[in-house]
Write a protein that holds these residues in place. Structure first.
Motif, PDB file in Angstrom:
ATOM      1  N   ARG A  13     -10.761  12.060   0.915  1.00  0.00           N
ATOM      2  CA  ARG A  13     -11.861  11.041   0.354  1.00  0.00           C
ATOM      3  C   ARG A  13     -11.704  10.589  -1.092  1.00  0.00           C
ATOM      4  O   ARG A  13     -11.614   9.477  -1.517  1.00  0.00           O
ATOM      5  CB  ARG A  13     -13.138  11.733   0.392  1.00  0.00           C
ATOM      6  CG  ARG A  13     -14.400  10.776   0.299  1.00  0.00           C
ATOM      7  CD  ARG A  13     -15.587  11.432   0.518  1.00  0.00           C
ATOM      8  NE  ARG A  13     -15.901  12.030   1.817  1.00  0.00           N
ATOM      9  CZ  ARG A  13     -15.715  13.392   1.921  1.00  0.00           C
ATOM     10  NH1 ARG A  13     -15.787  14.267   1.222  1.00  0.00           N
ATOM     11  NH2 ARG A  13     -15.684  13.946   3.430  1.00  0.00           N
ATOM     12  N   ARG A  14     -11.289  11.659  -2.033  1.00  0.00           N
ATOM     13  CA  ARG A  14     -10.970  11.312  -3.228  1.00  0.00           C
ATOM     14  C   ARG A  14      -9.686  10.388  -3.455  1.00  0.00           C
ATOM     15  O   ARG A  14      -9.667   9.470  -4.427  1.00  0.00           O
ATOM     16  CB  ARG A  14     -10.838  12.583  -3.948  1.00  0.00           C
ATOM     17  CG  ARG A  14     -11.836  13.353  -4.461  1.00  0.00           C
ATOM     18  CD  ARG A  14     -11.643  14.380  -5.698  1.00  0.00           C
ATOM     19  NE  ARG A  14     -10.803  15.434  -5.186  1.00  0.00           N
ATOM     20  CZ  ARG A  14     -11.007  16.444  -4.549  1.00  0.00           C
ATOM     21  NH1 ARG A  14     -12.233  16.686  -4.378  1.00  0.00           N
ATOM     22  NH2 ARG A  14      -9.924  17.331  -4.508  1.00  0.00           N
ATOM     23  N   GLU A  15      -8.661  10.575  -2.589  1.00  0.00           N
ATOM     24  CA  GLU A  15      -7.594   9.674  -2.654  1.00  0.00           C
ATOM     25  C   GLU A  15      -7.839   8.313  -2.059  1.00  0.00           C
ATOM     26  O   GLU A  15      -7.389   7.251  -2.957  1.00  0.00           O
ATOM     27  CB  GLU A  15      -6.395  10.484  -1.816  1.00  0.00           C
ATOM     28  CG  GLU A  15      -5.661  11.625  -2.566  1.00  0.00           C
ATOM     29  CD  GLU A  15      -4.668  12.230  -1.697  1.00  0.00           C
ATOM     30  OE1 GLU A  15      -4.519  11.863  -0.419  1.00  0.00           O
ATOM     31  OE2 GLU A  15      -4.070  13.136  -2.086  1.00  0.00           O
ATOM     32  N   THR A  16      -8.722   8.098  -1.356  1.00  0.00           N
ATOM     33  CA  THR A  16      -9.148   6.911  -0.826  1.00  0.00           C
ATOM     34  C   THR A  16      -9.894   6.183  -1.900  1.00  0.00           C
ATOM     35  O   THR A  16      -9.633   5.018  -2.104  1.00  0.00           O
ATOM     36  CB  THR A  16      -9.883   6.851   0.395  1.00  0.00           C
ATOM     37  OG1 THR A  16      -9.171   7.765   1.471  1.00  0.00           O
ATOM     38  CG2 THR A  16     -10.490   5.502   1.189  1.00  0.00           C
ATOM     39  N   ILE A  17     -10.888   6.675  -2.314  1.00  0.00           N
ATOM     40  CA  ILE A  17     -11.542   6.259  -3.459  1.00  0.00           C
ATOM     41  C   ILE A  17     -10.665   5.961  -4.686  1.00  0.00           C
ATOM     42  O   ILE A  17     -10.927   4.842  -5.532  1.00  0.00           O
ATOM     43  CB  ILE A  17     -12.803   7.063  -4.227  1.00  0.00           C
ATOM     44  CG1 ILE A  17     -13.887   7.616  -2.959  1.00  0.00           C
ATOM     45  CG2 ILE A  17     -13.647   6.741  -5.234  1.00  0.00           C
ATOM     46  CD1 ILE A  17     -14.885   8.458  -3.317  1.00  0.00           C
ATOM     47  N   ALA A  18      -9.700   6.814  -5.246  1.00  0.00           N
ATOM     48  CA  ALA A  18      -8.909   6.462  -6.242  1.00  0.00           C
ATOM     49  C   ALA A  18      -8.021   5.266  -5.909  1.00  0.00           C
ATOM     50  O   ALA A  18      -7.688   4.310  -6.741  1.00  0.00           O
ATOM     51  CB  ALA A  18      -8.107   7.660  -6.392  1.00  0.00           C
ATOM     52  N   GLY A  19      -7.743   5.088  -4.532  1.00  0.00           N
ATOM     53  CA  GLY A  19      -6.746   3.870  -4.131  1.00  0.00           C
ATOM     54  C   GLY A  19      -7.748   2.714  -4.307  1.00  0.00           C
ATOM     55  O   GLY A  19      -7.213   1.495  -4.790  1.00  0.00           O
ATOM     56  N   TYR A  20      -8.929   2.635  -3.918  1.00  0.00           N
ATOM     57  CA  TYR A  20      -9.776   1.613  -3.840  1.00  0.00           C
ATOM     58  C   TYR A  20      -9.946   0.996  -5.437  1.00  0.00           C
ATOM     59  O   TYR A  20      -9.982  -0.042  -5.902  1.00  0.00           O
ATOM     60  CB  TYR A  20     -11.084   1.645  -3.199  1.00  0.00           C
ATOM     61  CG  TYR A  20     -10.882   1.595  -1.582  1.00  0.00           C
ATOM     62  CD1 TYR A  20     -10.303   0.446  -1.234  1.00  0.00           C
ATOM     63  CD2 TYR A  20     -11.668   2.484  -1.010  1.00  0.00           C
ATOM     64  CE1 TYR A  20     -10.271   0.517   0.174  1.00  0.00           C
ATOM     65  CE2 TYR A  20     -11.601   2.461   0.368  1.00  0.00           C
ATOM     66  CZ  TYR A  20     -10.835   1.273   0.963  1.00  0.00           C
ATOM     67  OH  TYR A  20     -10.723   1.419   2.598  1.00  0.00           O
ATOM     68  N   ALA A  21     -10.293   2.047  -6.240  1.00  0.00           N
ATOM     69  CA  ALA A  21     -10.382   1.830  -7.516  1.00  0.00           C
ATOM     70  C   ALA A  21      -9.225   0.980  -8.506  1.00  0.00           C
ATOM     71  O   ALA A  21      -9.447   0.335  -9.127  1.00  0.00           O
ATOM     72  CB  ALA A  21     -10.828   3.305  -8.252  1.00  0.00           C
ATOM     73  N   PHE A  22      -8.084   1.761  -7.695  1.00  0.00           N
ATOM     74  CA  PHE A  22      -6.740   1.066  -8.377  1.00  0.00           C
ATOM     75  C   PHE A  22      -6.564  -0.373  -7.846  1.00  0.00           C
ATOM     76  O   PHE A  22      -6.180  -1.199  -8.748  1.00  0.00           O
ATOM     77  CB  PHE A  22      -5.511   1.835  -7.979  1.00  0.00           C
ATOM     78  CG  PHE A  22      -4.225   1.415  -8.331  1.00  0.00           C
ATOM     79  CD1 PHE A  22      -3.817   1.407  -9.726  1.00  0.00           C
ATOM     80  CD2 PHE A  22      -3.653   0.599  -7.503  1.00  0.00           C
ATOM     81  CE1 PHE A  22      -2.652   0.975 -10.196  1.00  0.00           C
ATOM     82  CE2 PHE A  22      -2.335   0.115  -8.025  1.00  0.00           C
ATOM     83  CZ  PHE A  22      -1.900   0.325  -9.331  1.00  0.00           C
ATOM     84  N   MET A  23      -7.094  -0.620  -6.749  1.00  0.00           N
ATOM     85  CA  MET A  23      -7.341  -2.072  -6.305  1.00  0.00           C
ATOM     86  C   MET A  23      -8.025  -3.011  -6.855  1.00  0.00           C
ATOM     87  O   MET A  23      -7.826  -4.445  -6.862  1.00  0.00           O
ATOM     88  CB  MET A  23      -7.243  -2.013  -4.538  1.00  0.00           C
ATOM     89  CG  MET A  23      -6.232  -1.606  -3.886  1.00  0.00           C
ATOM     90  SD  MET A  23      -6.679  -1.317  -2.407  1.00  0.00           S
ATOM     91  CE  MET A  23      -6.907  -3.232  -1.837  1.00  0.00           C
ATOM     92  N   VAL A  24      -9.263  -2.641  -7.403  1.00  0.00           N
ATOM     93  CA  VAL A  24     -10.016  -3.438  -8.070  1.00  0.00           C
ATOM     94  C   VAL A  24      -9.574  -4.196  -9.158  1.00  0.00           C
ATOM     95  O   VAL A  24     -10.020  -5.673  -8.972  1.00  0.00           O
ATOM     96  CB  VAL A  24     -11.222  -2.733  -8.406  1.00  0.00           C
ATOM     97  CG1 VAL A  24     -12.278  -3.324  -9.380  1.00  0.00           C
ATOM     98  CG2 VAL A  24     -12.040  -2.007  -7.044  1.00  0.00           C
ATOM     99  N   PRO A  25      -9.142  -3.854 -10.024  1.00  0.00           N
ATOM    100  CA  PRO A  25      -8.327  -4.721 -11.187  1.00  0.00           C
ATOM    101  C   PRO A  25      -7.306  -5.815 -10.490  1.00  0.00           C
ATOM    102  O   PRO A  25      -7.473  -6.777 -10.953  1.00  0.00           O
ATOM    103  CB  PRO A  25      -7.519  -3.761 -12.113  1.00  0.00           C
ATOM    104  CG  PRO A  25      -8.323  -2.479 -11.787  1.00  0.00           C
ATOM    105  CD  PRO A  25      -8.649  -2.332 -10.318  1.00  0.00           C
ATOM    106  N   SER A  26      -6.561  -5.399  -9.555  1.00  0.00           N
ATOM    107  CA  SER A  26      -5.672  -6.222  -9.022  1.00  0.00           C
ATOM    108  C   SER A  26      -6.664  -7.408  -8.510  1.00  0.00           C
ATOM    109  O   SER A  26      -6.030  -8.688  -8.418  1.00  0.00           O
ATOM    110  CB  SER A  26      -4.688  -5.572  -8.334  1.00  0.00           C
ATOM    111  OG  SER A  26      -4.055  -4.603  -8.779  1.00  0.00           O
ATOM    112  N   LEU A  27      -7.491  -6.962  -7.594  1.00  0.00           N
ATOM    113  CA  LEU A  27      -8.380  -8.047  -6.850  1.00  0.00           C
ATOM    114  C   LEU A  27      -8.904  -9.144  -8.075  1.00  0.00           C
ATOM    115  O   LEU A  27      -9.151 -10.141  -7.591  1.00  0.00           O
ATOM    116  CB  LEU A  27      -9.468  -7.089  -6.072  1.00  0.00           C
ATOM    117  CG  LEU A  27     -10.190  -8.189  -4.959  1.00  0.00           C
ATOM    118  CD1 LEU A  27      -9.542  -8.831  -4.104  1.00  0.00           C
ATOM    119  CD2 LEU A  27     -11.267  -7.218  -4.394  1.00  0.00           C
TER     120      LEU A  27
END
Length: 298
Positions: A13-27
């Motif tokens: 769950r933490r890795e998934t949240i971290a992945g989404y958080a990393f995608m936000v600036p790119s988005l």
């Protein structure tokens, strides 16, 4: 539920949240610097937009004026000529050169790849300045060699004559466009299954048969990529025109990209320039779709 299982789920769950958080600036970057300008371009194309006054909604007037504009039609025709000549010549020449380089192997192969790739990394401005000197109608090397060998009787104004200017632009574009396809084709040929080639040669297949029946299908994805990228780059030819001819003489070297620049940043007709940008994007999208469809059919 065991503690190990709960810890594993929490870690996932933490890795998934971290992945989404990393995608936000790119988005955010993609939406702000790609999607928004595209939408704004289409929106502005329906307005008479210029400097120092409020935009005026004109509907499809920019588009109707566009196809009645003889200079735009000439720029479109010049762009089509550049694409028709440069795309197949670039692909065929790159494939031929890469096949020869691939057979060399070793350090010699790397040397020639660097030589052909050098114009790509040199910078368009530096390369264009050299070509402009070579085409100079007073002391250029082409006039010097032509007169020395008797091919021409007097100096030719290569970039100032309507008969030669567009051909000179295409020649320069070809020399600066083959570097990347050659490197890509050499890499694609390295990935060809050599066991199939050796088996075909044992069975008596010629080099052409080995290439057409075995190598060509395996390098087809690379060919498709090169076709699409070369087509887009040819349609977007601008720097050469700006630095060498500025669309002259008498608009004989205008391309769509240069005419967009001319209207938007010299005449300050932003709405009209955006209408041309929309038309250009539609043409590129249609041609790219056709190329993908043909490759898929094959």
């Amino acid at each position: 539920m065991s503690s190990n299982s709960r810890m594993s789920k929490a870690l996932v769950r933490r890795e998934t949240i971290a992945g989404y958080a990393f995608m936000v600036p790119s988005l955010i970057f993609f939406l702000g610097f790609v999607i928004y300008p595209m939408v704004q371009c289409v929106f502005t194309s329906f307005f008479d937009a210029t400097m120092n006054r409020e935009d005026i909604f004109v509907g499809l007037s920019n588009y109707t004026e566009l196809f009645g504009d003889s200079i735009f039609r000439g720029a479109l025709w010049n762009t089509v000529i550049i694409v028709i000549v440069s795309v197949p010549v670039t692909c065929i020449f790159s494939l031929w050169v890469s096949s020869v380089i691939y057979d060399l192997k070793g350090p010699l192969c790397s040397l020639f790849r660097c030589i052909f790739y050098l114009p790509v990394v040199t910078g368009s401005v530096a390369v264009t300045v050299v070509w402009k000197w070579m085409f100079n109608n007073y002391y250029g090397i082409f006039n010097y060699v032509g007169k020395s060998t008797g091919l021409i009787e007097q100096n030719i104004n290569w970039l100032g004559d309507e008969k030669y200017a567009l051909g000179c632009i295409i020649l320069i574009l070809l020399t600066t466009s083959v570097g990347q396809p050659i490197v890509l084709y050499v890499s694609a040929l390295n990935n060809v299954d050599q066991s199939l080639v050796e088996a075909a040669e044992v069975d008596g297949a010629t080099k052409f048969q080995c290439f057409w029946k075995i190598k060509w299908p395996q390098i087809m994805p690379t060919t498709l990529y090169i076709l699409v990228i070369t087509t887009i780059n040819s349609f977007q030819c601008f720097a050469l025109i700006q630095l060498l001819t500025s669309g002259g003489p008498n608009h004989s070297t205008d391309t769509i990209m240069y005419y967009i620049y001319y209207n938007a940043f010299k005449l300050y007709r932003y709405g009209y320039g955006n209408a041309m940008g929309v038309v250009l994007a539609v043409i590129i999208a249609v041609l790219s779709g056709i190329q993908f469809k043909m490759a898929k059919t094959d």
